[in-house]
Design a protein around this motif. Sequence first.
Motif, PDB file in Angstrom:
ATOM      1  N   GLN A 130       0.821  -1.211   0.000  1.00 25.96           N
ATOM      2  CA  GLN A 130       0.000   0.000   0.000  1.00 25.96           C
ATOM      3  C   GLN A 130       0.858   1.267   0.000  1.00 25.96           C
ATOM      4  O   GLN A 130       0.365   2.359  -0.252  1.00 25.96           O
ATOM      5  CB  GLN A 130      -0.937   0.005   1.217  1.00 25.96           C
ATOM      6  CG  GLN A 130      -1.971  -1.111   1.222  1.00 25.96           C
ATOM      7  CD  GLN A 130      -3.020  -0.944   0.135  1.00 25.96           C
ATOM      8  OE1 GLN A 130      -3.333   0.178  -0.271  1.00 25.96           O
ATOM      9  NE2 GLN A 130      -3.546  -2.053  -0.371  1.00 25.96           N
ATOM     10  N   TYR A 131       2.141   1.116   0.304  1.00 30.08           N
ATOM     11  CA  TYR A 131       3.064   2.255   0.308  1.00 30.08           C
ATOM     12  C   TYR A 131       3.889   2.334  -0.972  1.00 30.08           C
ATOM     13  O   TYR A 131       4.738   3.213  -1.112  1.00 30.08           O
ATOM     14  CB  TYR A 131       4.028   2.153   1.498  1.00 30.08           C
ATOM     15  CG  TYR A 131       3.379   2.306   2.849  1.00 30.08           C
ATOM     16  CD1 TYR A 131       3.298   3.549   3.470  1.00 30.08           C
ATOM     17  CD2 TYR A 131       2.862   1.205   3.524  1.00 30.08           C
ATOM     18  CE1 TYR A 131       2.728   3.693   4.723  1.00 30.08           C
ATOM     19  CE2 TYR A 131       2.279   1.335   4.773  1.00 30.08           C
ATOM     20  CZ  TYR A 131       2.210   2.575   5.367  1.00 30.08           C
ATOM     21  OH  TYR A 131       1.631   2.713   6.603  1.00 30.08           O
ATOM     22  N   GLN A 132       3.635   1.411  -1.908  1.00 22.64           N
ATOM     23  CA  GLN A 132       4.492   1.320  -3.092  1.00 22.64           C
ATOM     24  C   GLN A 132       4.494   2.613  -3.899  1.00 22.64           C
ATOM     25  O   GLN A 132       5.537   3.045  -4.410  1.00 22.64           O
ATOM     26  CB  GLN A 132       4.067   0.139  -3.974  1.00 22.64           C
ATOM     27  CG  GLN A 132       5.022  -0.164  -5.126  1.00 22.64           C
ATOM     28  CD  GLN A 132       6.442  -0.437  -4.657  1.00 22.64           C
ATOM     29  OE1 GLN A 132       6.645  -1.248  -3.740  1.00 22.64           O
ATOM     30  NE2 GLN A 132       7.429   0.232  -5.246  1.00 22.64           N
ATOM     31  N   TRP A 133       3.342   3.257  -4.006  1.00 24.54           N
ATOM     32  CA  TRP A 133       3.258   4.495  -4.799  1.00 24.54           C
ATOM     33  C   TRP A 133       4.111   5.611  -4.187  1.00 24.54           C
ATOM     34  O   TRP A 133       4.563   6.504  -4.895  1.00 24.54           O
ATOM     35  CB  TRP A 133       1.805   4.931  -4.968  1.00 24.54           C
ATOM     36  CG  TRP A 133       1.120   5.333  -3.689  1.00 24.54           C
ATOM     37  CD1 TRP A 133       0.858   4.544  -2.606  1.00 24.54           C
ATOM     38  CD2 TRP A 133       0.618   6.624  -3.356  1.00 24.54           C
ATOM     39  NE1 TRP A 133       0.216   5.250  -1.623  1.00 24.54           N
ATOM     40  CE2 TRP A 133       0.048   6.532  -2.061  1.00 24.54           C
ATOM     41  CE3 TRP A 133       0.570   7.849  -4.025  1.00 24.54           C
ATOM     42  CZ2 TRP A 133      -0.547   7.625  -1.423  1.00 24.54           C
ATOM     43  CZ3 TRP A 133      -0.031   8.926  -3.397  1.00 24.54           C
ATOM     44  CH2 TRP A 133      -0.579   8.815  -2.110  1.00 24.54           C
ATOM     45  N   LEU A 134       4.374   5.511  -2.877  1.00 25.85           N
ATOM     46  CA  LEU A 134       5.247   6.482  -2.217  1.00 25.85           C
ATOM     47  C   LEU A 134       6.703   6.065  -2.343  1.00 25.85           C
ATOM     48  O   LEU A 134       7.587   6.908  -2.509  1.00 25.85           O
ATOM     49  CB  LEU A 134       4.852   6.622  -0.742  1.00 25.85           C
ATOM     50  CG  LEU A 134       3.403   7.085  -0.514  1.00 25.85           C
ATOM     51  CD1 LEU A 134       3.087   7.119   0.977  1.00 25.85           C
ATOM     52  CD2 LEU A 134       3.174   8.464  -1.140  1.00 25.85           C
ATOM     53  N   ALA A 135       6.933   4.767  -2.303  1.00 25.82           N
ATOM     54  CA  ALA A 135       8.295   4.268  -2.531  1.00 25.82           C
ATOM     55  C   ALA A 135       8.746   4.591  -3.956  1.00 25.82           C
ATOM     56  O   ALA A 135       9.931   4.871  -4.196  1.00 25.82           O
ATOM     57  CB  ALA A 135       8.346   2.760  -2.289  1.00 25.82           C
ATOM     58  N   ASP A 136       7.792   4.594  -4.883  1.00 26.98           N
ATOM     59  CA  ASP A 136       8.110   4.919  -6.278  1.00 26.98           C
ATOM     60  C   ASP A 136       8.617   6.352  -6.438  1.00 26.98           C
ATOM     61  O   ASP A 136       9.296   6.682  -7.414  1.00 26.98           O
ATOM     62  CB  ASP A 136       6.876   4.716  -7.176  1.00 26.98           C
ATOM     63  CG  ASP A 136       6.525   3.244  -7.357  1.00 26.98           C
ATOM     64  OD1 ASP A 136       7.389   2.387  -7.062  1.00 26.98           O
ATOM     65  OD2 ASP A 136       5.376   2.954  -7.755  1.00 26.98           O
ATOM     66  N   LEU A 137       8.294   7.202  -5.464  1.00 24.60           N
ATOM     67  CA  LEU A 137       8.765   8.588  -5.494  1.00 24.60           C
ATOM     68  C   LEU A 137      10.186   8.716  -4.952  1.00 24.60           C
ATOM     69  O   LEU A 137      10.764   9.797  -4.957  1.00 24.60           O
ATOM     70  CB  LEU A 137       7.826   9.473  -4.664  1.00 24.60           C
ATOM     71  CG  LEU A 137       6.434   9.724  -5.264  1.00 24.60           C
ATOM     72  CD1 LEU A 137       5.519  10.344  -4.226  1.00 24.60           C
ATOM     73  CD2 LEU A 137       6.539  10.628  -6.491  1.00 24.60           C
ATOM     74  N   GLY A 138      10.718   7.598  -4.467  1.00 32.22           N
ATOM     75  CA  GLY A 138      12.081   7.612  -3.957  1.00 32.22           C
ATOM     76  C   GLY A 138      12.172   7.640  -2.441  1.00 32.22           C
ATOM     77  O   GLY A 138      13.269   7.734  -1.885  1.00 32.22           O
ATOM     78  N   HIS A 139      11.030   7.528  -1.764  1.00 38.46           N
ATOM     79  CA  HIS A 139      11.046   7.547  -0.304  1.00 38.46           C
ATOM     80  C   HIS A 139      11.235   6.142   0.274  1.00 38.46           C
ATOM     81  O   HIS A 139      10.759   5.155  -0.281  1.00 38.46           O
ATOM     82  CB  HIS A 139       9.759   8.169   0.239  1.00 38.46           C
ATOM     83  CG  HIS A 139       9.859   9.655   0.355  1.00 38.46           C
ATOM     84  ND1 HIS A 139      10.567  10.264   1.360  1.00 38.46           N
ATOM     85  CD2 HIS A 139       9.359  10.650  -0.423  1.00 38.46           C
ATOM     86  CE1 HIS A 139      10.502  11.576   1.203  1.00 38.46           C
ATOM     87  NE2 HIS A 139       9.781  11.845   0.121  1.00 38.46           N
ATOM     88  N   THR A 140      11.924   6.093   1.399  1.00 45.26           N
ATOM     89  CA  THR A 140      12.134   4.832   2.112  1.00 45.26           C
ATOM     90  C   THR A 140      10.921   4.556   2.996  1.00 45.26           C
ATOM     91  O   THR A 140      10.461   5.447   3.715  1.00 45.26           O
ATOM     92  CB  THR A 140      13.384   4.914   3.007  1.00 45.26           C
ATOM     93  OG1 THR A 140      14.505   5.252   2.185  1.00 45.26           O
ATOM     94  CG2 THR A 140      13.641   3.598   3.720  1.00 45.26           C
TER      95      THR A 140
END
Length: 408
Positions: free
Chosen positions: A174-184
């Motif tokens: 569910q956090y993948q779209w935020l990880a895609d922005l480069g966030h850990t």
Amino acid sequence: MPGTVVVIGGGAAGFFGAITCAEANPSVQVILLEKTTKLLSKVRVSGGGRCNVTHACFQAGPFAQHYPRGHKALKRMLPHFGAQDTVAWFEKRGVKLKTEPDGRMFPVSNTSETIVECLLQAARAAGVLIRTGVGVQQITPSGPHAFALHLSSGDTLAAEKVLIATGGNQKTEQYQWLADLGHTVEKPVPSLFTLNVPSSPFKDLQGVSVPKAKVKLTGQKLETEGPLLITHWGLSGPAVLRFSAWGARLLHGQQYTGTALVNWVPEVPEEQVRQQLLDMRQSSPRKTVLTNALFGLPNRLWQRLCELAEVPADVKWAELPGKAQNKLIELLIRTPFEVQGKTTFKEEFVTCGGIALPEINLDTMESRKIPGLYFAGEVLDIDGITGGFNFQAAWTGGYLAGKAIAGL
């Protein structure tokens, strides 16, 4: 100055960020998107439907100690908007809060609808445009302070600044779209849960509670104190919820199994416990052990501890066998519970994990990786114990982000 600001998430942090930004800079168009049809759903169910708004602790340092993850961050953030500011914010808008003996603060009305309605009215009055049933599937930075938001409807929305306040989720994907922005993303695991003890010999005592007990995990340093409640599935109450919060990652790693030791009399040293039992032999030799509960323990709990210690049913204090006495002392101080799983506490699940805090400017809640992108609330790797601390983190983060986005 930003033209269009999009807030993603219709919970406490999202609303507070949207309201703060819109009030601070009326020239900004603030759009709040919520993927479900329900706004402020966690606010509604919090505190048994009463909404535990914050906690009556008005110094940043002591307040921040109630966060298993993020206490250093909150120590820095709270001086800008702490519990006293939350109280003043709601009172200014006609909602008075009251403090209960344990420090939790609720609206005087005793209903969460008061808080929900206050936030909805404040958002409307500030000109926030609220859209429900609209999810964001992807964010594409399209230049400095320029973003394209790809919506679940297939539409694209442009924004100069974006505040992500989507709350916690127990699934990493569910956090993948935020990880895609480069966030850990720190791995999300549950926090604030009760303990399942299928083999508990206390299950039929459901509803029995003690005002203060100590819970410890064998072989580990994990240990918490507070009110404890016996349930038909195991153990609950603030002591256990704190235990699950501070031990969230540890307990997840052990697959929610292990032996929890409960001290029913944590304020009485072991030698004093022993001495009090010896004193009863002298002062009340003809009284029956089972019907004379000590240490202020509930009668049913005392009787069960005596039964487990194999104290004969009608035995008097003067005749209490030494072996049974030693076993009773051991159980008073270290009753073992074999934990086999967990249960979500009511509807108030909290997630340990989320966006890594070193990647966030804690003065503004802006991403250090992507200018114009902000975070607030439980989507971050911040979580507190019960008592109003998670909401305060939401109000504080939302306020800081809202002010910064407004350009102030």
